[in-house]
Design an enzyme around this catalytic site. Structure first.
Site, PDB file in Angstrom:
ATOM      1  N   SER A  87      30.813 -21.936  36.899  1.00 16.62           N
ATOM      2  CA  SER A  87      30.441 -22.520  38.201  1.00 16.62           C
ATOM      3  C   SER A  87      31.268 -23.765  38.517  1.00 16.62           C
ATOM      4  CB  SER A  87      28.961 -22.925  38.195  1.00 16.62           C
ATOM      5  OG  SER A  87      28.145 -21.872  37.774  1.00 16.62           O
TER       6      SER A  87
ATOM      7  N   GLY B 136      27.820 -18.876  39.891  1.00 17.56           N
ATOM      8  CA  GLY B 136      29.278 -18.857  40.070  1.00 17.56           C
ATOM      9  C   GLY B 136      29.767 -20.008  40.924  1.00 17.56           C
TER      10      GLY B 136
ATOM     11  N   GLY C 117      32.211 -22.176  43.845  1.00 17.37           N
ATOM     12  CA  GLY C 117      32.654 -22.093  45.226  1.00 17.37           C
ATOM     13  C   GLY C 117      31.537 -21.937  46.238  1.00 17.37           C
TER      14      GLY C 117
ATOM     15  N   CYS D 119      21.123 -19.150  41.040  1.00 14.82           N
ATOM     16  CA  CYS D 119      22.072 -20.107  41.607  1.00 14.82           C
ATOM     17  C   CYS D 119      22.975 -19.470  42.674  1.00 14.82           C
ATOM     18  CB  CYS D 119      22.861 -20.804  40.504  1.00 14.82           C
ATOM     19  SG  CYS D 119      23.248 -22.498  40.987  1.00 14.82           S
ATOM     20  N   LEU D 120      24.228 -19.161  42.376  1.00 14.90           N
ATOM     21  CA  LEU D 120      25.040 -18.514  43.420  1.00 14.90           C
ATOM     22  C   LEU D 120      24.406 -17.185  43.823  1.00 14.90           C
ATOM     23  CD1 LEU D 120      27.895 -18.902  44.908  1.00 14.90           C
ATOM     24  CD2 LEU D 120      28.645 -17.084  43.391  1.00 14.90           C
TER      25      LEU D 120
ATOM     26  N   GLN E 219      21.792 -17.817  46.318  1.00 13.52           N
ATOM     27  CA  GLN E 219      22.373 -18.141  47.641  1.00 13.52           C
ATOM     28  C   GLN E 219      22.882 -16.875  48.332  1.00 13.52           C
ATOM     29  OE1 GLN E 219      25.294 -20.855  46.133  1.00 13.52           O
ATOM     30  NE2 GLN E 219      23.883 -22.595  46.058  1.00 13.52           N
TER      31      GLN E 219
ATOM     32  N   ASN F 219      22.878 -26.979  38.512  1.00 12.64           N
ATOM     33  CA  ASN F 219      24.298 -27.228  38.731  1.00 12.64           C
ATOM     34  C   ASN F 219      24.701 -26.545  40.027  1.00 12.64           C
ATOM     35  OD1 ASN F 219      27.068 -27.356  38.777  1.00 12.64           O
ATOM     36  ND2 ASN F 219      27.326 -25.641  37.354  1.00 12.64           N
TER      37      ASN F 219
ATOM     38  N   HIS G 241      18.657 -23.150  36.965  1.00 18.90           N
ATOM     39  CA  HIS G 241      19.162 -22.351  35.841  1.00 18.90           C
ATOM     40  C   HIS G 241      18.105 -22.170  34.759  1.00 18.90           C
ATOM     41  CE1 HIS G 241      23.576 -21.989  36.740  1.00 18.90           C
ATOM     42  NE2 HIS G 241      23.206 -22.878  37.640  1.00 18.90           N
TER      43      HIS G 241
ATOM     44  N   GLU H 113      18.153 -20.289  32.307  1.00 19.96           N
ATOM     45  CA  GLU H 113      18.760 -20.117  30.976  1.00 19.96           C
ATOM     46  C   GLU H 113      19.086 -21.472  30.362  1.00 19.96           C
ATOM     47  OE1 GLU H 113      20.411 -20.009  33.695  1.00 19.96           O
ATOM     48  OE2 GLU H 113      22.209 -21.186  33.322  1.00 19.96           O
TER      49      GLU H 113
HETATM   50  N1  LIG Z   1      25.918 -22.728  39.380  1.00 21.57           N
HETATM   51  C1  LIG Z   1      26.126 -22.049  40.525  1.00 21.57           C
HETATM   52  O1  LIG Z   1      25.945 -20.835  40.587  1.00 21.57           O
HETATM   53  C2  LIG Z   1      26.685 -22.846  41.701  1.00 21.57           C
HETATM   54  C3  LIG Z   1      26.545 -22.114  43.018  1.00 21.57           C
HETATM   55  C4  LIG Z   1      27.463 -22.674  44.090  1.00 21.57           C
HETATM   56  N2  LIG Z   1      28.867 -22.613  43.673  1.00 21.57           N
HETATM   57  C5  LIG Z   1      27.068 -24.121  44.392  1.00 21.57           C
HETATM   58  O2  LIG Z   1      27.798 -25.039  44.014  1.00 21.57           O
HETATM   59  O3  LIG Z   1      26.026 -24.345  44.987  1.00 21.57           O
END
Ligand SMILES: NC(=O)CC[C@H](N)C(=O)O
Length: 375
Positions: free
Chosen positions: A47, A240, A242, A267-268, A271, A309, A351, A353
């Protein structure tokens, strides 16, 4: 003799320090993480592609570096900023110093920085592009280059870091929490799960195996038809780097899967699920990165301390009528979880995990298994 290094931000703010890791220059979005430990899990989390990570906790390097604590095969963060780097680790598991580890992977670090001033600056003015240079270049010229560099918004970084070919993963999490000699029974792998690799962390796969999943990891461009042809019990959408709205085709693919198979996103992945539902994501001022973010489960009223994160978030107003907001961040009220019960789909921004961080939310992996068991 330690070389001088400079961190220059796009807004012209500069920080002097000493070089560690590889020599040279690196440019990326400068962010900060408030975790007190787990710098190797942080550095190797994909990420962080395109990001320079500042550790708010002053002492770094104390436990050295080792292969077992990696979340991916190399540090994906493009640079590291620390206050005080320990060059003599004290840890029986250490295989090399943090300095040597970053040098081996060509990652540039700067230490001796007033990270308290830097973190306060990023909190006040927002995350921004910066350059770390160990070359003899003027701070002004470096800031100029940082200003010219592209920002994180609109960047599809997940496609570039995703695996190239599908592979099967069946390794459970390490027995680190057991007494020496104790062995957990191998989990019975009852669920075939397709995991989209947008930049996934290894421990997520291990925790999926722990709850009985035989995981097939697929590249981010894998189509919904390819997924459904494998008749999985469930689909996992990983974390992930970006901008989530820039990940090529991901929202359309997930939209074609929702309602056909149970889906769990982190997380990503969370989204992208929101985007697939017609929701909207936005760039936060400086994001959440650390291991102590309080998140309230709106269903139970319980508060979890979470590892986080992320620099983007889901706009709760955009979810109205499309999904139920299930978790919120108690620091700033941002969306931390959503569910679409009829579609047997749920996701969290944080997260579960950990790696690193608290394990309060690890139950979510079992919740995904229960969802698949009921399907
Ligand atoms: N850890 C992630 O999956 C980050 C998700 C996305 N890149 C963000 O910064 O919000």
């Amino acid at each position: 003799m330690t070389k001088r290094a400079v961190l220059a931000l796009a807004d012209g703010t500069t920080f002097e320090g000493r070089a560690f890791g590889a020599s040279g220059e690196t440019v990326g979005e400068v962010v900060f993480n408030t975790s007190m430990y787990g710098y190797q899990e942080i550095l190797t989390d994909p990420s962080y592609v395109g990001q320079i990570v500042t550790m708010a906790y002053p002492e770094m390097g104390n436990i050295g570096a080792n292969a077992a604590d990696e979340e991916a095969g190399l540090p994906h963060a493009v640079g590291m900023v620390v206050r005080s780097l320990t060059k003599t680790p004290s840890n029986w598991r250490s295989q090399e110093t943090l300095d040597a580890y970053l040098a081996r992977h060509g990652r540039v670090g700067i230490e001796g920085v007033d990270t308290r001033r830097l973190v306060r600056h990023l909190r006040t003015h927002g995350a921004q592009t910066g350059i770390i240079s160990t070359e003899n270049v003027s701070p002004g010229a470096l800031s100029e280059r940082a200003r010219a560099a592209a920002g994180m918004e609109g960047m599809d970084l997940a496609t570039g870091v995703s695996c190239k070919e599908p592979y099967v993963f069946t390794t459970p999490s390490p027995d680190v929490f057991l007494a020496p000699g104790d062995k957990r029974p191998e989990p019975e792998l009852k669920y075939d799960v397709i995991a989209y690799d947008y930049g996934l962390k290894r421990s997520m796969l291990q925790y999926l195996v722990d709850v009985g999943c035989r995981v097939t990891v697929v590249p981010s461009h894998f189509t919904a038809e390819q997924v459904l042809a494998k008749k999985p019990h469930g689909v996992f959408l990983a974390n992930g780097p970006g901008d989530p709205a820039a990940v090529k085709g991901a929202d359309r693919t997930v939209a074609a899967l929702l309602g056909k198979v149970p889906v769990f996103g982190i997380c990503l992945g969370h989204q992208i699920m929101a985007l697939a539902l017609g929701g909207r994501t936005y760039k936060m001022k400086f994001g959440h990165r650390g291991g102590n973010q309080p998140v309230k489960d709106l269903t139970t009223g319980k508060v979890e301390i979470t590892a986080q994160n992320h620099g983007f978030a889901v706009d709760d107003a955009s979810l109205k009528g499309k999904a139920v907001v299930t978790h919120i961040n108690l620091n700033d009220g941002t969306v931390e979880g959503l569910a679409v019960p009829d579609a047997r789909a749920f996701s969290v921004q944080y997260h579960p995990e950990a790696s690193p961080g608290p394990h309060d939310a690890r139950y979510l992996f079992s919740r995904f298994a229960t969802l698949m068991a009921g399907s």
